[in-house]
Design an enzyme around this catalytic site. Structure first.
Site, mmCIF file in Angstrom:
data_model
loop_
_atom_site.group_PDB
_atom_site.id
_atom_site.type_symbol
_atom_site.label_atom_id
_atom_site.label_comp_id
_atom_site.label_asym_id
_atom_site.label_seq_id
_atom_site.Cartn_x
_atom_site.Cartn_y
_atom_site.Cartn_z
ATOM 1 N N LYS A 146 0.818 -1.227 0.000
ATOM 2 C CA LYS A 146 0.000 0.000 0.000
ATOM 3 C C LYS A 146 0.842 1.262 0.000
ATOM 4 O O LYS A 146 0.491 2.252 -0.640
ATOM 5 C CB LYS A 146 -0.954 -0.015 1.208
ATOM 6 C CG LYS A 146 -2.073 -1.037 1.086
ATOM 7 C CD LYS A 146 -3.102 -0.904 2.201
ATOM 8 C CE LYS A 146 -2.553 -1.315 3.542
ATOM 9 N NZ LYS A 146 -3.607 -1.349 4.595
ATOM 10 N N LEU A 301 19.466 0.483 -3.399
ATOM 11 C CA LEU A 301 20.139 0.571 -4.694
ATOM 12 C C LEU A 301 19.368 1.441 -5.679
ATOM 13 O O LEU A 301 19.899 1.833 -6.715
ATOM 14 C CB LEU A 301 20.333 -0.830 -5.277
ATOM 15 C CG LEU A 301 21.342 -1.710 -4.543
ATOM 16 C CD1 LEU A 301 21.403 -3.093 -5.176
ATOM 17 C CD2 LEU A 301 22.725 -1.063 -4.540
ATOM 18 N N HIS A 361 21.549 -3.145 3.008
ATOM 19 C CA HIS A 361 21.688 -1.750 2.574
ATOM 20 C C HIS A 361 23.137 -1.260 2.656
ATOM 21 O O HIS A 361 23.697 -0.739 1.681
ATOM 22 C CB HIS A 361 20.819 -0.822 3.430
ATOM 23 C CG HIS A 361 19.356 -1.110 3.358
ATOM 24 N ND1 HIS A 361 18.774 -1.757 2.297
ATOM 25 C CD2 HIS A 361 18.339 -0.824 4.214
ATOM 26 C CE1 HIS A 361 17.468 -1.858 2.505
ATOM 27 N NE2 HIS A 361 17.187 -1.304 3.669
ATOM 28 N N ARG A 453 17.460 11.452 11.415
ATOM 29 C CA ARG A 453 17.246 10.535 10.286
ATOM 30 C C ARG A 453 18.259 10.904 9.213
ATOM 31 O O ARG A 453 18.268 12.019 8.706
ATOM 32 C CB ARG A 453 15.822 10.682 9.753
ATOM 33 C CG ARG A 453 15.547 9.884 8.462
ATOM 34 C CD ARG A 453 14.097 10.029 8.039
ATOM 35 N NE ARG A 453 13.871 9.388 6.749
ATOM 36 C CZ ARG A 453 13.856 10.028 5.585
ATOM 37 N NH1 ARG A 453 14.060 11.340 5.547
ATOM 38 N NH2 ARG A 453 13.637 9.371 4.461
ATOM 39 N N TRP A 595 27.479 20.740 8.631
ATOM 40 C CA TRP A 595 26.916 20.932 7.295
ATOM 41 C C TRP A 595 25.477 21.410 7.432
ATOM 42 O O TRP A 595 24.701 20.867 8.216
ATOM 43 C CB TRP A 595 26.945 19.622 6.508
ATOM 44 C CG TRP A 595 26.450 19.758 5.092
ATOM 45 C CD1 TRP A 595 27.094 20.333 4.052
ATOM 46 C CD2 TRP A 595 25.204 19.294 4.581
ATOM 47 N NE1 TRP A 595 26.335 20.266 2.912
ATOM 48 C CE2 TRP A 595 25.176 19.629 3.202
ATOM 49 C CE3 TRP A 595 24.109 18.634 5.130
ATOM 50 C CZ2 TRP A 595 24.086 19.327 2.380
ATOM 51 C CZ3 TRP A 595 23.037 18.326 4.310
ATOM 52 C CH2 TRP A 595 23.033 18.668 2.963
#
Length: 601
Positions: A146, A301, A361, A453, A595
């Site tokens: 979904k 990827l 990952h 995150r 940064w």
């Protein structure tokens, strides 16, 4: 050995001469041959006719034959050298034409093409460009389908990148009507509002059992009706737990595959729990679909910045000379989430952060960063180099890993056991035993319940000796994968103004500031590639096996010894032991650099 000429007889004397004229000695038989071929000059008052014996004629003939052979040999070697040079030239020409053809094919290739471009060794429809595309999403009622699968298919339709004729069938055990199904999946459609109705009119739902041939036979009946007897290609997307991959693949292969087009199957991670279970899963899938038909999705990827890694590495002459152990001190690959399990506690507690994130990952990103230059950009050449570098990684040793669990994890989800020792955080150091990377630590760090995150790759170069060594910091090349995609290079500069102070700044390519372009979701790109038959961004079986061999020994040790993870506060940077491990391997944190938005002078 010395040679002598025949006796020279005087024409004026009746007495024969008993003297022979000796031939000069020479180490060069070819000079000797020249001497013999020239008629000798007779002494004054003597005849120029000099008789030659048969022995001398034989010697002269042998020398002439040797000379001819030598010349013939020289000609042969010259011809061979010319042929070798011509062969090399033709090979270069062939490679050039191959690349030109590949570029032209890629330029003209779209999702409306169903050609088996990367070795899909199965039937291709007669008119592949106009073939009907049928997509079966197994597990259609789940969150993954979904939130990711159906929105990605819809966005591809909105962008005009699906074939003109297509059908989508959602298949799951839950009971619901077509209208209920369409309402459920459209909740996550955010773009192309004017095209929703047309897309949903091609979406249908069927309820059945995943391992039932009868259920898949009913799905096939729906597909045949919608395909109208035309040539068709079929794609099966398994948005289900891996424990039932094999049953679904077998049932689908038996009764639901296309008879006049290609058939492809997409499977989601995790691909097993260790080396053996992964190998067994591959064997089970192989009973229904070949390796060429199988697409193992690692959605990282499909991330824009991950795809950019190869371009930045191999299309810029600046990096390749310094991309090795002589200039790079360490490489850190980080995945951080500021949330917990978010309703996935039962699944996550079974696998943990190493199996869920690090083995797939982060290892995939490591492979792209560390691989050698592939022979071409074809899927097999790229994946060959990835396999080589992953195979060169040592299994992780106990002293090179830190595992943690955030406070509150045990109480967050009722499906999590109250005594669970499943890690929600891990930092591991990987060593690559090859000439390019010997001695360079690759730090893999991932966790949930952290302070931000973020996913990034940080390449830290060695300190620069010289007059500024004490006042400057290490240069870093950073690939920010998410959020706010960017590539930036940290450099030492003089702080503006009258000060002589050195400040760390950056050469910055932030995507949203440089490009006005829609960045596709990773799943959009990957589904796009499956329809095109492009395996480049998908994990091959031997690559998966090599990746598991890095982690299986330490996972078995942690499980067998029931190692308790270190507690850390939710919203923190993780356990302090992680920073100590990274520091031990030479990573240097910037003292004041951050940064972010640019300040005005």
């Amino acid at each position: 050995m010395s040679l002598s000429l025949p006796l020279i007889t005087s024409t004026t004397s009746t007495k024969k001469s008993t003297q022979r004229r000796p031939l000069r000695k020479s180490a060069d038989v070819y000079t000797l041959m020249d001497d013999l071929q020239k008629p000798p000059k007779p002494p004054s008052g003597r005849s120029s006719e000099i008789p030659v014996t048969s022995e001398e004629r034989n010697i002269q003939g042998h020398i002439q034959t040797t000379s001819n052979k030598r010349e013939d040999t020289r000609d042969v070697f010259k011809i061979m050298a010319d042929l070798k040079e011509e062969n090399a030239r033709l090979k270069k020409e062939l490679e050039k034409y191959k690349k030109q053809v590949e570029r032209l094919q890629n330029k003209g290739k779209s999702l409306t093409s169903s050609s088996a471009s990367n070795g899909d060794k199965e039937k291709s429809s007669g008119d592949s460009e106009n073939a009907h595309l049928s997509v079966v999403v197994v597990g259609a009622s789940g969150d993954l389908a979904k939130k990711k699968t159906f929105p990605s298919l819809f966005n591809l339709f909105g962008l005009g990148l699906l074939p003109k004729d297509f059908t989508i069938v959602g298949f799951a055990r839950s009971k619901m009507s077509d209208e209920e199904f369409r309402k459920n999946i459209s909740k996550n459609f955010k773009e192309f509002k004017d095209k929703q109705e047309e897309f949903l009119s091609r979406c249908f739902y069927h309820s059945g059992q995943y391992d039932s041939e009868q259920s898949f036979s009913e799905v096939a009946k729906i597909l045949k009706e919608k395909e109208g007897g035309n040539s068709a290609n079929r794609m099966f997307y398994l948005a289900i737990p891996p424990s039932i991959f094999a049953e679904v693949a077998t049932a689908a292969k038996s009764v639901a595959v296309s008879e006049n087009g290609w058939n492809r199957i997409i499977v989601e991670k995790p691909f097993g729990k260790d080396t053996e279970s992964s190998a067994q899963l591959s064997r089970d899938l192989a009973t229904g679909f070949s390796e060429e038909q199988t697409y193992r999705i690692d959605h990282y990827l499909g991330k824009e910045m991950v795809q950019n890694l190869l371009v930045i590495r191999f299309a810029n002459s600046l990096w390749e000379p310094v991309w090795n152990r002589h200039y790079i001190a360490n490489i850190t690959i980080t995945f951080k989430e500021d949330i917990g399990t978010e309703g996935r506690g039962g699944y996550f507690d079974e696998y943990g952060i190493i199996r869920d994130v690090m083995q797939n990952h982060l290892t995939q990103m490591l492979a792209l960063v560390a691989m050698e230059t592939p022979n071409s950009l074809s899927a097999e050449d790229v994946r060959d180099e990835k396999v080589k570098v992953v195979s060169a990684c040592r299994p992780i040793s106990p002293e090179d890993i830190v595992v943690g669990q955030y406070d509150g994890y045990l109480d967050e989800d009722e499906k999590v056991a109250k005594d669970s020792i499943t890690p929600t955080f891990a930092t591991a150091v990987v060593h690559i035993d090859n000439p390019r990377w010997a001695g360079v630590p690759f730090v893999l760090k991932c966790g949930k319940g952290l302070n931000e995150r973020k996913a990034e790759i940080r390449v830290q170069f060695k300190s620069n000796p010289g007059i500024y060594a004490e006042d400057s910091e290490r240069n870093e090349l950073v690939f920010r994968v998410q959020p706010n995609e960017a590539v930036y290079y940290k450099v030492n500069t003089k702080r503006p103004g009258l000060s002589e102070e050195i400040a760390m700044s950056e050469l910055d390519l932030t995507y949203k500031e440089r490009y006005e372009v829609r960045l596709p979701d990773a799943y959009e790109r990957l589904i796009y590639d499956v329809v095109r038959g492009d395996h480049n961004l998908f994990v091959r079986e031997d690559e998966l096996d090599a990746a598991w061999k890095i982690f299986t020994p330490i996972l078995h040790k942690l499980d067998a010894e029931k190692v308790k993870p270190i507690s850390y506060k939710f919203g923190s940077r993780g356990p302090e032991e992680s920073d100590k491990l990274i520091h031990r391997y030479g990573f240097q944190r910037s003292k004041s650099y951050q940064w972010g938005p640019k300040s005005k002078i």
